[in-house]
Design an enzyme around this catalytic site. Structure first.
Site, PDB file in Angstrom:
ATOM      1  N   GLY A  39       0.873  -1.179   0.000  1.00 29.59           N
ATOM      2  CA  GLY A  39       0.000   0.000   0.000  1.00 29.59           C
ATOM      3  C   GLY A  39       0.903   1.219   0.000  1.00 29.59           C
ATOM      4  CB  ALA A  40       1.095   4.106  -2.282  1.00 33.20           C
ATOM      5  CG  ASN A 172       1.444   6.883  -4.963  1.00 35.59           C
ATOM      6  OD1 ASN A 172       1.665   7.802  -4.162  1.00 35.59           O
ATOM      7  ND2 ASN A 172       2.260   5.863  -5.104  1.00 35.59           N
ATOM      8  N   GLY A 234      13.214   8.206 -12.346  1.00 32.09           N
ATOM      9  CA  GLY A 234      13.741   6.841 -12.324  1.00 32.09           C
ATOM     10  C   GLY A 234      15.241   6.848 -12.090  1.00 32.09           C
ATOM     11  N   GLY A 262       7.225   0.284  -5.186  1.00 30.19           N
ATOM     12  CA  GLY A 262       7.592   0.857  -3.885  1.00 30.19           C
ATOM     13  C   GLY A 262       8.752   1.838  -3.976  1.00 30.19           C
ATOM     14  CG  ASP A 265       5.228   4.002  -2.069  1.00 34.20           C
ATOM     15  OD1 ASP A 265       4.657   4.946  -2.652  1.00 34.20           O
ATOM     16  OD2 ASP A 265       4.815   2.831  -2.125  1.00 34.20           O
TER      17      ASP A 265
HETATM   18  O1  LIG Z   1      -1.090   0.934  -2.996  1.00 37.74           O
HETATM   19  C1  LIG Z   1      -1.198   0.312  -4.047  1.00 37.74           C
HETATM   20  O2  LIG Z   1      -2.051   0.577  -4.861  1.00 37.74           O
HETATM   21  C2  LIG Z   1      -0.334  -0.820  -4.402  1.00 37.74           C
HETATM   22  O3  LIG Z   1      -0.345  -1.218  -5.522  1.00 37.74           O
HETATM   23  C3  LIG Z   1       0.583  -1.439  -3.425  1.00 37.74           C
HETATM   24  C4  LIG Z   1       2.019  -1.043  -3.543  1.00 37.74           C
HETATM   25  O4  LIG Z   1       2.629  -1.287  -2.298  1.00 37.74           O
HETATM   26  C5  LIG Z   1       2.175   0.367  -3.961  1.00 37.74           C
HETATM   27  O5  LIG Z   1       1.678   0.495  -5.244  1.00 37.74           O
HETATM   28  C6  LIG Z   1       3.570   0.832  -4.016  1.00 37.74           C
HETATM   29  O6  LIG Z   1       3.554   2.201  -4.353  1.00 37.74           O
END
Ligand SMILES: O=C(O)C(=O)C[C@H](O)[C@H](O)CO
Length: 321
Positions: A39-40, A172, A234, A262, A265
């Site tokens: 999860g971002a 994101n 990048g 990630g 993040d």
């Molecule tokens: O949070 C989200 O939507 C994901 O896909 C999980 C990943 O940990 C996230 O994309 C990384 O940025």
């Protein structure tokens, strides 16, 4: 963490249980997975907690084993989970990730529609005290999940602004979670207009603004009210722009990219921690580049996030040029 003291940083969004394929190839062929969390927003929260900030995490998990796993993991990472509630009616979100073989972006499959976190709303933060908090980090995930989490996102940024917190925003982009491109663009640009520091990737910035290069994209967000914009490029590094400074901050070389998920993040963790430590925007971008590079060298989404000692070593080994 059960500490009742004031957090340094507020974060909110969705933590999911992540399953990473143990073998490369299509998920249809994979029999074994490693379990982690993803999860971002939660990746950033964990990274900042590892750097010894007091980070409060605002979210919901389901009343299920995956929710218990997430809660235990976040507690162990030192997050302040007093605003993490358990939703008896909706499940914890899940994400499955292919194993990347050659440094390409791995495919992910989400099982998050109707999740506990997607049912959050403004009522979840009615008792949240912004007094004394230094910073709010926000991403484009909560506004993509549901109408109520979109309201929550705007509410959080507006209240943070009123209370005088600094605000960082990482778009994101997750186009698959939005009804339309136009809705994604309008909503995320409207949210970014509440932020001090805006941190898009180059492709994200192009998609959100219709502009081509990093300088102009940064200019768009400065015109909307940001004080600093950093565009992620990048492996090349990042492009920094404020009202009176603009330029590249070179990336650090990585010999073997394992998994790119990630990295952004990690970059946000570097930027936010450095700015809260009193560094300049260029120094912050450099720290973002360093932590982003750590993140691409691991299979999990947050395993590369360093603690202070490792960060000191990284900064000593790679001083800002
Ligand atoms: O949070 C989200 O939507 C994901 O896909 C999980 C990943 O940990 C996230 O994309 C990384 O940025």
């Amino acid at each position: 963490m059960n500490d009742a003291s004031t957090p340094d940083i507020l974060t909110f969004g969705e933590a999911m249980t992540l399953f990473i394929a143990e073998t490369p190839g299509d998920l249809a062929e994979v029999e074994r997975f490693q379990r982690r969390i993803a999860g971002a927003d939660t990746n950033v929260a964990i990274g900042l907690a590892r750097l010894a900030f007091h980070v409060a995490w605002i979210s919901r998990v389901g009343d299920d084993g995956f929710g218990t796993f997430i809660r235990r993991t976040l507690d162990a990472e030192g997050l302040d989970c007093r605003y993490l509630s358990t939703d008896a009616e909706h499940p914890t979100g899940l994400v499955f990730k292919e194993r990347a073989e050659h440094g390409e972006d791995p495919k992910v499959a989400y099982y998050r529609r109707g999740s506990a976190a997607s049912h959050m709303g403004v009522a979840d933060v009615r008792d949240l005290d912004f007094q004394g908090v230094r910073h709010l980090h926000a991403t484009g995930l909560p506004p993509a999940l549901s109408v109520s989490t979109r309201e929550l996102a705007f509410h959080m940024l507006e209240r943070a602004r009123e209370a005088g917190l600094t605000i960082s925003f990482d778009p994101n982009l997750r186009p698959s979670l939005w009804n339309s491109e136009a809705e994604m663009r309008e909503t995320l640009n409207a949210l970014a207009a509440h932020a001090d520091w805006v941190l898009p990737g180059l492709a994200e910035g192009q998609r959100l603004t219709g502009l081509d290069n990093a300088h102009d994209i940064a200019g768009y967000y400065l015109d909307q009210g940001a004080t600093g914009v950093i565009i992620k490029l990048g492996p090349e590094g990042s492009y920094v722009r404020t009202a009176d400074d603009a330029g590249m901050v070179k990336g650090v070389a990585v010999s073997h990219v394992v998994d790119t998920v990630g990295a952004g993040d990690g970059f946000a963790v570097g930027v936010i921690s450095a700015l809260l430590d009193g560094c300049t925007l260029r120094q912050a971008a450099h720290r973002g580049n360093l932590i982003g590079a750590e993140q691409v060298q691991v299979t999990g989404d947050m395993e590369g996030l360093p603690h202070r000692a490792r960060l000191r070593d990284l900064e000593a080994a790679h001083p800002l040029a």
